[in-house]
Write an enzyme that holds these catalytic residues in place. Structure first.
Site, PDB file in Angstrom:
ATOM      1  N   ARG A  24       0.840  -1.196   0.000  1.00 52.97           N
ATOM      2  CA  ARG A  24       0.000   0.000   0.000  1.00 52.97           C
ATOM      3  C   ARG A  24       0.872   1.241   0.000  1.00 52.97           C
ATOM      4  NH1 ARG A  24      -3.218  -0.751   5.527  1.00 52.97           N
ATOM      5  NH2 ARG A  24      -3.075  -2.943   4.995  1.00 52.97           N
ATOM      6  N   GLY A  25       0.286   2.336  -0.449  1.00 47.79           N
ATOM      7  CA  GLY A  25       1.040   3.568  -0.603  1.00 47.79           C
ATOM      8  C   GLY A  25       1.542   3.668  -2.028  1.00 47.79           C
ATOM      9  N   ALA A  26       1.296   4.816  -2.665  1.00 48.88           N
ATOM     10  CA  ALA A  26       1.594   4.949  -4.093  1.00 48.88           C
ATOM     11  C   ALA A  26       3.066   4.709  -4.422  1.00 48.88           C
ATOM     12  CB  ALA A  26       1.163   6.333  -4.584  1.00 48.88           C
ATOM     13  N   GLY A  27       3.966   5.183  -3.560  1.00 49.94           N
ATOM     14  CA  GLY A  27       5.390   4.979  -3.815  1.00 49.94           C
ATOM     15  C   GLY A  27       5.784   3.516  -3.736  1.00 49.94           C
ATOM     16  N   ARG A  67      -4.991  -1.370  -9.177  1.00 50.18           N
ATOM     17  CA  ARG A  67      -5.568  -0.243  -8.433  1.00 50.18           C
ATOM     18  C   ARG A  67      -5.829   0.882  -9.419  1.00 50.18           C
ATOM     19  NH1 ARG A  67      -4.646   0.014  -2.871  1.00 50.18           N
ATOM     20  NH2 ARG A  67      -6.337   1.537  -2.915  1.00 50.18           N
ATOM     21  N   CYS A 129      -3.659   8.717   6.999  1.00 45.33           N
ATOM     22  CA  CYS A 129      -3.287   7.503   6.289  1.00 45.33           C
ATOM     23  C   CYS A 129      -1.818   7.139   6.540  1.00 45.33           C
ATOM     24  CB  CYS A 129      -3.598   7.617   4.794  1.00 45.33           C
ATOM     25  SG  CYS A 129      -3.718   6.009   3.958  1.00 45.33           S
ATOM     26  N   ASP A 198      -2.115  10.164  -3.700  1.00 49.67           N
ATOM     27  CA  ASP A 198      -2.174   9.059  -4.657  1.00 49.67           C
ATOM     28  C   ASP A 198      -2.119   9.589  -6.074  1.00 49.67           C
ATOM     29  OD1 ASP A 198      -2.828   6.125  -3.506  1.00 49.67           O
ATOM     30  OD2 ASP A 198      -3.515   7.666  -2.116  1.00 49.67           O
ATOM     31  N   ASN A 208      -6.534  11.481  -2.811  1.00 48.82           N
ATOM     32  CA  ASN A 208      -5.849  10.803  -1.704  1.00 48.82           C
ATOM     33  C   ASN A 208      -6.869  10.001  -0.895  1.00 48.82           C
ATOM     34  OD1 ASN A 208      -3.268  10.399  -0.349  1.00 48.82           O
ATOM     35  ND2 ASN A 208      -4.099  11.576   1.353  1.00 48.82           N
ATOM     36  N   LYS A 209      -6.389   9.341   0.127  1.00 44.76           N
ATOM     37  CA  LYS A 209      -7.224   8.465   0.952  1.00 44.76           C
ATOM     38  C   LYS A 209      -8.513   9.165   1.374  1.00 44.76           C
ATOM     39  CE  LYS A 209      -6.576   5.005   1.829  1.00 44.76           C
ATOM     40  NZ  LYS A 209      -7.072   3.798   1.134  1.00 44.76           N
ATOM     41  N   LYS A 234       3.497  11.039  -9.423  1.00 52.63           N
ATOM     42  CA  LYS A 234       2.102  10.926  -9.006  1.00 52.63           C
ATOM     43  C   LYS A 234       1.206  11.957  -9.697  1.00 52.63           C
ATOM     44  CE  LYS A 234       3.212   9.003  -4.467  1.00 52.63           C
ATOM     45  NZ  LYS A 234       3.213   9.253  -3.013  1.00 52.63           N
TER      46      LYS A 234
END
Length: 308
Positions: A24-27, A67, A129, A198, A208-209, A234
């Site tokens: 999880r997490g875009a990076g 995703r 988040c 994100d 984002n979340k 991003k």
């Protein structure tokens, strides 16, 4: 999704981990995709060039589908697979995967340095988040000797805020965990908000979340600066020509599971929301802080390699 080739195992495994939020997490998602493409390229390097290219493109499409909201996935896949159009495509795909992974880690470090400049000694920071980039800002400010406190939202329904709270606590930082709905109650104690991203759109909006936009609205109402930390990969290049970002809705079971008597109760579980640019004071990137109105410049300057 059905996978038949044993050589495809690394792609399947990465797809499932991203889809199920084990990664999880875009990076982290971006680096995992690059690593999977590299390993897959090594496994199928015995194929002729045309077969190799077709298989790599197939693998890329599978990863992208994991995703739909995480723009880091298509951006990273396109960056790595651009090597297919270069001389020695097998070698270049592997090299470009390594290039992305290294540049992504460096970006996190640089974001930390730029963002920490906006944190003052004695500040109390609110984050939401579990963002590597936002955590880097907070850790760097702490490393600079600043006396800081952090409020973390729990981030329902998957409670990613617990991970952030534990990470910062283990680092020695004063941390308070709060429920998402308590942000307005505690905003009077907050000096600055720092969240991750994100995706960033061409007009400077933040995806984002879920819950981020409410925090931004509360911060704006209370005159508390709201910053988002976002690597340049991003930024969503296709939003510059009007393409909309799909907001992923996840399983209702992440929120609640009712007994049969209440099966008729509907549950909606969007994973992300959109924060308008007018509520964002600055975007912290690895090349410096920019106003949200400057998002188009980042897309124009850094996404020349993204071809259809």
């Amino acid at each position: 999704m059905v996978f038949k080739m044993s050589e495809m195992d690394i792609i399947k495994e990465t797809y499932e981990k991203i889809k199920n939020m084990e990664i999880r997490g875009a990076g982290r998602i971006g680096r995992a995709a690059a690593k999977a493409l590299k390993e897959y390229a090594l496994k199928i390097s015995h194929l002729n060039e045309e077969e190799f290219k077709n298989k790599m493109r197939e693998a890329g499409n599978i990863l992208i589908s994991a995703r739909p909201t995480a723009v880091s996935l298509p951006n990273v896949v396109k960056y790595v697979l651009k090597g297919l159009n270069e001389e020695n495509p097998k070698e270049r795909v592997i090299e470009r995967a390594d290039e992305f992974i290294n540049s992504s880690l460096k970006a996190i470090e640089n974001i930390g340095k730029f963002g920490a400049n906006r944190i003052k000694d004695g500040d109390t920071i609110l984050t939401h988040c579990n963002s590597e980039a936002a955590i880097s800002v907070i850790k760097t400010a702490y490393d600079e000797g600043k006396d800081i406190k952090v409020f973390c939202t729990e981030t329902r329904p998957r409670n990613q805020g617990y991970l952030t709270a534990k990470t910062l606590y283990d680092y020695g930082i004063d941390v308070t965990l709060i429920v998402d709905s308590a942000v307005r109650y505690f905003i009077k104690e907050i000096d600055i908000v720092v969240v991750g991203a994100d995706a960033i759109t061409a007009n400077g909006c933040l995806v984002n979340k879920i819950g981020t936009s409410q925090i931004a609205l509360i911060a704006n109402e209370s005159r508390v600066p709201f910053l988002t930390a976002a690597e340049t990969y991003k930024f969503h290049p296709k939003t510059i020509v009007g393409e909309l970002i799909e907001i992923e809705e996840r399983s209702p079971e992440e929120v609640a599971v009712f007994e049969d008597k209440y099966k008729g109760i509907k549950i909606r579980n969007p994973a992300f929301d959109v924060t308008p640019a007018k509520y964002i004071d600055a975007i912290i990137t690895e090349v410096g802080l920019i106003p949200p109105q400057g998002a188009w410049y980042i897309i124009e300057k850094y996404f020349g390699w993204l071809e259809k």
